[in-house]
Write a protein that holds these residues in place. Structure first.
Motif, PDB file in Angstrom:
ATOM      1  N   ALA A   3       1.230  -1.417   0.006  1.00  0.00           N
ATOM      2  CA  ALA A   3      -0.156   0.070   0.296  1.00  0.00           C
ATOM      3  C   ALA A   3       1.094   1.316  -0.101  1.00  0.00           C
ATOM      4  CB  ALA A   3      -0.758   0.166   1.177  1.00  0.00           C
ATOM      5  N   ALA A   4       0.697   1.855  -0.928  1.00  0.00           N
ATOM      6  CA  ALA A   4       1.016   3.616  -0.645  1.00  0.00           C
ATOM      7  C   ALA A   4       0.943   4.384   0.201  1.00  0.00           C
ATOM      8  CB  ALA A   4       1.149   3.833  -2.246  1.00  0.00           C
ATOM      9  N   GLY A   5       1.225   5.290   0.883  1.00  0.00           N
ATOM     10  CA  GLY A   5       0.776   7.120   2.094  1.00  0.00           C
ATOM     11  C   GLY A   5       1.059   5.856   2.632  1.00  0.00           C
ATOM     12  N   GLY A   6       1.491   4.697   3.854  1.00  0.00           N
ATOM     13  CA  GLY A   6       0.999   4.505   4.943  1.00  0.00           C
ATOM     14  C   GLY A   6      -0.036   4.024   5.208  1.00  0.00           C
ATOM     15  N   SER A   7      -0.630   3.311   4.147  1.00  0.00           N
ATOM     16  CA  SER A   7      -1.927   3.074   3.854  1.00  0.00           C
ATOM     17  C   SER A   7      -2.494   1.486   4.993  1.00  0.00           C
ATOM     18  CB  SER A   7      -2.975   2.818   2.905  1.00  0.00           C
ATOM     19  OG  SER A   7      -4.390   2.180   3.029  1.00  0.00           O
ATOM     20  N   SER A   8      -3.040   1.778   5.947  1.00  0.00           N
ATOM     21  CA  SER A   8      -3.047   1.019   6.926  1.00  0.00           C
ATOM     22  C   SER A   8      -3.525  -1.006   6.247  1.00  0.00           C
ATOM     23  CB  SER A   8      -4.338   0.472   7.867  1.00  0.00           C
ATOM     24  OG  SER A   8      -5.906   0.811   7.574  1.00  0.00           O
ATOM     25  N   SER A   9      -4.503  -1.230   5.373  1.00  0.00           N
ATOM     26  CA  SER A   9      -4.670  -2.087   3.999  1.00  0.00           C
ATOM     27  C   SER A   9      -3.684  -1.911   3.582  1.00  0.00           C
ATOM     28  CB  SER A   9      -6.343  -2.165   3.951  1.00  0.00           C
ATOM     29  OG  SER A   9      -6.514  -1.053   3.390  1.00  0.00           O
ATOM     30  N   PRO A  10      -2.926  -2.963   2.702  1.00  0.00           N
ATOM     31  CA  PRO A  10      -2.377  -2.818   1.453  1.00  0.00           C
ATOM     32  C   PRO A  10      -3.366  -3.800   0.356  1.00  0.00           C
ATOM     33  CG  PRO A  10      -2.165  -5.067   2.288  1.00  0.00           C
ATOM     34  CD  PRO A  10      -3.019  -4.032   3.691  1.00  0.00           C
ATOM     35  N   SER A  11      -2.448  -2.958  -0.992  1.00  0.00           N
ATOM     36  CA  SER A  11      -3.431  -3.038  -2.108  1.00  0.00           C
ATOM     37  C   SER A  11      -3.357  -5.119  -2.566  1.00  0.00           C
ATOM     38  CB  SER A  11      -2.788  -2.376  -3.456  1.00  0.00           C
ATOM     39  OG  SER A  11      -3.311  -1.094  -3.357  1.00  0.00           O
ATOM     40  N   ILE A  12      -4.300  -5.933  -2.482  1.00  0.00           N
ATOM     41  CA  ILE A  12      -4.082  -7.209  -2.981  1.00  0.00           C
ATOM     42  C   ILE A  12      -4.409  -7.401  -4.673  1.00  0.00           C
ATOM     43  CG2 ILE A  12      -4.764  -9.329  -2.602  1.00  0.00           C
ATOM     44  CD1 ILE A  12      -5.059  -8.683  -0.211  1.00  0.00           C
ATOM     45  N   VAL A  13      -3.866  -7.605  -5.122  1.00  0.00           N
ATOM     46  CA  VAL A  13      -3.581  -8.041  -6.982  1.00  0.00           C
ATOM     47  C   VAL A  13      -3.314  -9.046  -7.703  1.00  0.00           C
ATOM     48  CG1 VAL A  13      -3.808  -5.014  -7.188  1.00  0.00           C
ATOM     49  CG2 VAL A  13      -1.443  -5.815  -7.371  1.00  0.00           C
ATOM     50  N   GLU A  14      -4.082  -9.766  -8.963  1.00  0.00           N
ATOM     51  CA  GLU A  14      -3.583 -10.748  -8.847  1.00  0.00           C
ATOM     52  C   GLU A  14      -3.085 -10.250 -10.753  1.00  0.00           C
ATOM     53  OE1 GLU A  14      -5.185 -14.993  -9.821  1.00  0.00           O
ATOM     54  OE2 GLU A  14      -6.074 -14.027  -8.599  1.00  0.00           O
ATOM     55  N   TYR A  15      -1.990 -10.365 -10.893  1.00  0.00           N
ATOM     56  CA  TYR A  15      -2.020 -10.289 -12.655  1.00  0.00           C
ATOM     57  C   TYR A  15      -2.004 -11.967 -13.138  1.00  0.00           C
ATOM     58  CZ  TYR A  15       1.409  -9.567 -16.566  1.00  0.00           C
ATOM     59  OH  TYR A  15       1.633  -8.896 -17.845  1.00  0.00           O
ATOM     60  N   LEU A  16      -2.775 -11.533 -14.455  1.00  0.00           N
ATOM     61  CA  LEU A  16      -3.363 -12.371 -15.318  1.00  0.00           C
ATOM     62  C   LEU A  16      -2.710 -11.874 -16.280  1.00  0.00           C
ATOM     63  CD1 LEU A  16      -7.132 -11.180 -14.679  1.00  0.00           C
ATOM     64  CD2 LEU A  16      -5.719 -13.021 -13.647  1.00  0.00           C
TER      65      LEU A  16
END
Length: 455
Positions: A3-16
């Protein structure tokens, strides 16, 4: 992805992946459409801002980026500098048309030169709104263009030939730039064409002027000639001169001057624009869901000729109500917060248009627009784009970094995208791979700077 900017929840992505070609919805090539894609299970607004600045785009929870030097129909991200935007004559015409309709109730005739029936047409999957399926399911289509493809774009100044040599090199016969080096290219010499008899302007004569302006000038000249004989006329001449100088110093009207113009005490029609978070937990969104979904189906079937199955509530939810963006409210951010929203246009108590937008740390991104085809004569595609530019400026007052407006993709070869050129090509910019290309009249290009090179 962290996660950017110190956010508590990360981004979760799945590359296709992005090696396989898919069918293009624009040129109908079976395998020419190539793009990188990933499924976003959750995404912070800052991470998506970073992605959209690099040419990525979301369709529901599917995020993709065309492989510009391989895809058959390159898709250029259109970005407007909202703070510097000045409405053109055609923009003002659309805004005045709406004001006149609200005040007097006069339904205008459809103006095909301002905007076609298709408004914020789909940027995704080759003019088809179907999303990429979740991981594990079969994938839908995106799109592509030939590297040596010659494209012609119409503008108010004539026809421009764009030769696409590769993903980092473009040539314009109406402008000049070399995207690799930033050095100017030799511009083509354009000689004025001699008009045919009875057609076009006579270049040997001065340009036409308004009769009212000519009458004022004639009256002023006559007064100045007679003032030596009759001194009492001198005061009148000074008044006329003062009026002319005052008219020259008048500033052009902004979008806000038209949008927020004072209406009569009891106008014929009422228009209200409501910003609603995309969440079934929000009371306004939940109460208007059925009406909004029905409007979407009506629009899709009338404008895009979709079948009822292709635009039912399930497809509407997947396409325009499911978003991977995590809503955020920051002290230095806008009062509405960041995330995905529906901007609903309520006309006399019913929804006639919905603009789906993402509010990000540095921009407002227009995802989609659907509207009631019965009101197509109001040019709601252009009107909503102008409203969203004004909305971006409004958000900037609280969030100083928020100053861009993204209009999605532009494809030269797709007729359905021509309205975007009409909606603001003179002040928009095109983000191509790693290049941001400033677009003015005739798509003139300027200097290159920076690692993500701004031209």
């Amino acid at each position: 992805m962290a996660a950017a900017g110190g956010s508590s929840s990360p981004s979760i992505v799945e590359y296709l992946g992005g090696d396989d070609g898919y069918r293009c919805g624009y040129c109908k090539s079976d395998t020419g459409n190539l793009s990188h894609g990933m499924w976003a299970h959750s995404l912070t607004v800052q991470d998506y801002q970073d992605l959209i600045d690099r040419g990525w785009r979301r369709s529901g929870k599917y995020i993709y980026k065309p492989i510009m030097n391989r895809t058959c129909c390159p898709q250029y991200t259109i970005r407007c500098r909202a703070l510097q935007f000045q409405p053109s004559k055609s923009h003002k015409k659309v805004l005045k048309k709406m004001l006149k309709f609200l005040m007097k109730g006069e339904i205008p005739v459809v103006d095909s030169e301002v905007e076609p029936m298709d408004s914020h047409t789909k940027d995704t999957d080759g003019c088809s709104f179907f999303l990429k399926d979740e991981p594990g399911s079969c994938q839908a289509e995106l799109k592509p263009l030939n590297p040596d493809h010659l494209e012609k774009v119409e503008s108010g100044e004539g026809e421009i030939t764009v030769k696409k040599a590769d993903s980092e090199h473009i040539e314009l016969s109406h402008g000049k730039v070399n995207a690799n080096s930033g050095e100017p290219l030799e511009s083509a010499k354009v000689s004025p064409a001699v008009p045919k008899p009875g057609k076009g302007a006579d270049l040997s004569k001065p340009p036409c002027r308004k009769a009212k302006e000519l009458r004022k000038e004639h009256k002023l000249q006559k007064t100045l000639q007679n003032q030596t004989q009759n001194p009492s006329l001198q005061t009148e001449a000074q008044v006329l001169l003062g009026q002319r100088s005052k008219a020259k110093t008048n500033q052009p009207k902004s979008i806000e001057d038209f949008i927020f113009a004072s209406l009569p005490t009891e106008p014929v029609h009422q228009l209200e624009v409501r910003l609603v978070p995309v969440s079934l937990e929000d009371p306004q969104f939940k109460s208007s869901f059925t009406q909004s979904a029905a409007l979407f189906a009506k629009y899709q079937m009338a404008i895009h000729k979709d079948s009822p199955f292709e635009c039912n509530e399930y497809q509407f939810t997947r396409f325009l109500c499911e978003s991977p963006l995590e809503a955020e409210n920051l002290p230095n951010g806008p009062d509405c917060g960041y995330g995905s929203f529906h901007q609903q246009y309520w006309f006399d108590g019913k929804i006639i248009a919905v603009g789906v937008i993402d509010i990000l740390p540095k921009s407002v991104s227009s995802v989609y627009l659907y509207y009631d085809p019965d009101y197509s004569s109001l040019s709601l595609g252009v009107y909503s784009a102008l409203r969203e530019i004004a909305f971006t400026r409004q958000l900037h007052e609280k969030a100083s970094d928020l100053c861009y407006y993204y209009m999605g993709f532009y494809i030269h070869s797709c007729p359905k995208m021509r309205y975007k050129e009409a909606a603001g090509s003179r002040t928009l910019s095109l983000l191509m791979t790693e290049y941001i290309v400033e677009s003015t009249v005739g798509y003139m290009l300027t200097e290159a700077k920076g690692p993500v090179q701004t031209i």
